[in-house]
Design an enzyme around this catalytic site. Structure first.
Site, PDB file in Angstrom:
ATOM      1  N   GLU A  35      10.106   4.562   1.977  1.00 25.89           N
ATOM      2  CA  GLU A  35       9.662   5.817   2.595  1.00 25.89           C
ATOM      3  C   GLU A  35       8.115   5.894   2.964  1.00 25.89           C
ATOM      4  O   GLU A  35       7.176   5.776   2.523  1.00 25.89           O
ATOM      5  CB  GLU A  35       9.862   6.895   1.867  1.00 25.89           C
ATOM      6  CG  GLU A  35       9.899   8.475   2.521  1.00 25.89           C
ATOM      7  CD  GLU A  35       9.997   9.659   2.110  1.00 25.89           C
ATOM      8  OE1 GLU A  35      10.334   9.502   1.341  1.00 25.89           O
ATOM      9  OE2 GLU A  35      10.940  10.613   2.584  1.00 25.89           O
ATOM     10  N   ARG A 260      10.689  -1.109 -13.081  1.00 25.19           N
ATOM     11  CA  ARG A 260       9.903  -1.264 -12.351  1.00 25.19           C
ATOM     12  C   ARG A 260       9.222  -1.414 -14.090  1.00 25.19           C
ATOM     13  O   ARG A 260       9.037  -0.862 -14.340  1.00 25.19           O
ATOM     14  CB  ARG A 260       9.229   0.313 -12.177  1.00 25.19           C
ATOM     15  CG  ARG A 260       7.893   1.275 -12.218  1.00 25.19           C
ATOM     16  CD  ARG A 260       8.527   2.199 -11.418  1.00 25.19           C
ATOM     17  NE  ARG A 260       8.357   2.404  -9.724  1.00 25.19           N
ATOM     18  CZ  ARG A 260       9.475   3.057  -9.754  1.00 25.19           C
ATOM     19  NH1 ARG A 260       9.995   4.138 -10.319  1.00 25.19           N
ATOM     20  NH2 ARG A 260       9.780   3.579  -8.373  1.00 25.19           N
ATOM     21  N   LYS A 270       2.013   8.941  -7.448  1.00 24.28           N
ATOM     22  CA  LYS A 270       2.015   8.865  -6.067  1.00 24.28           C
ATOM     23  C   LYS A 270       1.032   9.938  -6.271  1.00 24.28           C
ATOM     24  O   LYS A 270      -0.230  10.404  -5.415  1.00 24.28           O
ATOM     25  CB  LYS A 270       3.115   9.232  -4.916  1.00 24.28           C
ATOM     26  CG  LYS A 270       2.981   8.908  -3.743  1.00 24.28           C
ATOM     27  CD  LYS A 270       4.319   8.250  -2.660  1.00 24.28           C
ATOM     28  CE  LYS A 270       4.292   6.863  -2.885  1.00 24.28           C
ATOM     29  NZ  LYS A 270       6.280   6.789  -1.649  1.00 24.28           N
TER      30      LYS A 270
END
Length: 564
Positions: A35, A260, A270
């Site tokens: 995204e 991950r 983020k």
RNA sequence: UCCCGGGUGGUGUAACGGUAGCACAACCGCCUUUGACGCGGUCAGUCAUGGUUCGAAUCCAUGCCCGGGAGCCA
């Protein structure tokens, strides 16, 4: 450098099985679907390398697709940086650059199809009400009172949603599945929400936007992706991914989840990264201290080393933490073979060779890279007054100290064997000058009588050295595990204090005056450095320390306090 | 509480049901014109208990522990 054959992992087993059964006609087609709402970091790099690497290994294809289904968070700036980073990492998507937003019409048509099949309905509940009626794990939810609207009414309402007749949040299109499903994602999930927002590519064409669950499988299907690889948190969404595609009866990719992997001492949230940028703790997303792909690039990491790291770290369904050393090691392995060696003094102390003729200059021949004879040699000027690293001199030598100290011989790399005879101090007692004698018979550093010299240190000629305003960005980002933030520690306060250090006294070998920004060196004993392509000017390099060298002496000091 | 994943040395990852290996870290030694690099070695592991089997990290059962999941985010 030859890319090693990737070791086996569970994803390759799945692909091998699919290949064997002919499930996808022998094709392998992967994708990286970010995204565009931020900059890529080391975690995304893993995904890019995994997906594009798989495509390469199986001689398949790899797409870059922007999952731009939420206009309130997305910007063109991010699109641009992501494209650059993916390319740099070796993700070869050729001409296959896609945007989910280009599929909006197709998705809308498919949604209408589901409505017609009685598999979706327009719901007038607001977000709060939807949340309340969804139920909780282990306890069924309640059907929406709008669940049994007629197809005709749903069709009408959905079309009017699209036309913009209703305000944000007033209605949604929901899939009609099962409000008692044990998987919360299957409890009549929202497919479309009303959002009167300008989209970075579609402008105001749309005011309803598809949700991830509805959109993602369709995107994969449209692009004929074979293996849709995502992270573990989407495992619970797979039944829904499959459900939508099955209802439509369209091409059905396989979703595979993997864990991950975070890296010790690196911040990858983020939110936290954004905070660092916004509050000016760093100079921007590409600050060399940042774990962003552009930050790592600017610090001097290579794409090849990042790929080697991913291969080394492996892949599994177990969430874990990779030690930062594995990353550093991958880099060191490459840089060792490729970085020219050069001498520099970051924190200098002056050395005067009392028996060396005043005004004399010699050219010393140095190997550019002892591991690579093809790298050749260069000349480095030598004279009576030199600088050496402050840490390479100790007036009172600790145990096992092999470097310069009164009465002990030490080799100046590629030059002469010298011996410290005395020191000059200022009023405060600081050493301002070290006075040595040199042995003229040892030019080049070899002792004709074969005597062993334990220590070899680097130096620059005071008269010839390049004095440049060196700024040093250091490698490690935080000293403390960033997750400790939750326990009240401020990760920003724990950033390596040397992470951005001005070194106004630094002296460099003269050859570095012509140093091209964007090249890497190993400064003898100090580590691997990268001339910042963004900040460096001719004769005024800004160095980022890419990787430090292992410092045995530091370890000796640590273990044996008496050594200090 | 329900659903889904998952537990192999300090860390990360391998092992058609057949010698538990590799890398990083640590430690010891050798080498060295970078105390780097390199070379050699050491330490150290299958969550537990049962079962199947000539043989189980692998298959089965139960238990324990860890992670993810209740956005009109992705």
């Amino acid at each position: 450098m030859e890319t090693p054959e990737p070791k086996s992992n569970f994803i390759r087993e799945i692909i091998d099985a699919d290949l064997a059964s002919g499930k996808f006609g022998g094709r392998v087609h992967t994708r990286f679907p970010p995204e565009p709402n931020g900059y890529l970091h080391i975690g995304h790099a893993t995904s890019i390398i995994l997906n594009s690497g798989l495509a390469k290994h199986y001689k398949g294809k790899f797409n870059l697709r922007f999952d731009d289904t939420n206009p309130s968070k997305e910007e063109q700036e991010y699109v641009d940086s992501i494209i650059e980073d993916v390319k740099w990492l070796g993700g070869d998507f050729e001409d296959r650059l896609f945007f989910a937003s280009d599929y909006f019409q197709q998705m809308y048509d498919w949604a209408v199809e589901l409505v017609k099949k009685g598999k979706a309905f327009v719901c007038d509940l607001n977000a709060e009400e939807v949340r309340k009626t969804r139920g909780i794990p282990g306890e069924a939810g309640k059907d929406s009172p709008f669940r049994n609207r007629s197809v005709a009414e749903n069709l009408d309402l959905f079309e009017r949603m699209r036309k913009g007749e209703f305000p944000d949040g007033s209605r949604t299109l929901r899939a009609k599945i099962d409000m008692a499903h044990p998987n919360l994602n299957m409890r009549d999930p929202v497919m479309y929400r009303i959002l009167h927002a300008e989209h970075h590519r579609q402008g105001n064409k749309w005011c309803i936007y598809p949700m991830y669950d509805w959109a993602h499988g369709l995107e994969d299907s449209l692009e004929k992706i074979t293996h849709s690889i995502c992270t573990l948190e989407f495992a619970d969404h797979r039944p829904l991914y499959d459900w939508f595609i099955d209802q439509l009866g369209v091409y059905h990719p396989r979703q595979i989840e993997f864990a991950r992997r975070t890296i010790s001492n690196m911040v990858t949230s983020k939110r936290k990264l954004l905070e660092l940028v916004r509050d000016k703790h760093v100079e921007g997303w590409d600050d060399p201290r940042m774990p962003t792909v552009c930050g790592l690039r600017r610090r001097g990491y290579t794409a090849g080393a990042l790929r080697a790291f991913c291969e080394d770290a492996g892949i599994s369904k177990v969430p874990g933490i990779s030690d930062i050393w594995v990353l550093e090691n991958a880099l060191r392995n490459e840089l060792n073979k490729t970085s020219p060696r050069v001498m520099a003094v970051l924190k200098p102390v002056k050395v005067v060779l009392t028996n060396y003729p005043e005004g004399q200059t010699e050219e010393m021949t140095c190997n550019n890279n002892p591991e690579d004879t093809a790298a050749g040699t260069r000349k480095v000027p030598f004279s009576r007054e030199l600088y050496i690293e402050k840490d390479d001199f100790k007036e009172v030598p600790p145990k096992k100290f092999f470097r310069m100290t009164p009465g002990q011989e030490v080799r100046l790399r590629a030059a002469y064997i010298v011996k410290c005879e005395s020191v000059v101090k200022d009023a405060a007692g600081n050493v301002t000058e070290v006075r040595c004698t040199y042995d003229p018979a040892t030019k080049g550093g070899d002792a004709p009588d074969g005597r062993k010299i334990k220590g070899t240190i680097h130096w620059v000629s005071a008269k010839h050295a390049l004095r440049a305003p060196v700024r040093l960005y250091d490698a490690l980002f935080t000293k403390r595990d960033p997750d400790d933030v939750e326990e009240g520690h401020d990760y920003k306060e724990n950033m390596n204090p040397g992470s951005l250090e001005a070194l106004p006294e630094a002296r460099l070998e003269p050859s570095l005056a012509a140093a091209a920004p964007g090249t890497r060196w190993q400064f003898e004993r100090l580590g691997y450095f990268f001339a910042d392509p963004k900040d460096s000017k001719p004769g005024a390099p800004v160095f980022n320390r890419t990787v430090t060298l292992k410092d045995t002496w530091a370890r000796i000091e640590q273990k044996d306090p008496a050594a200090k």
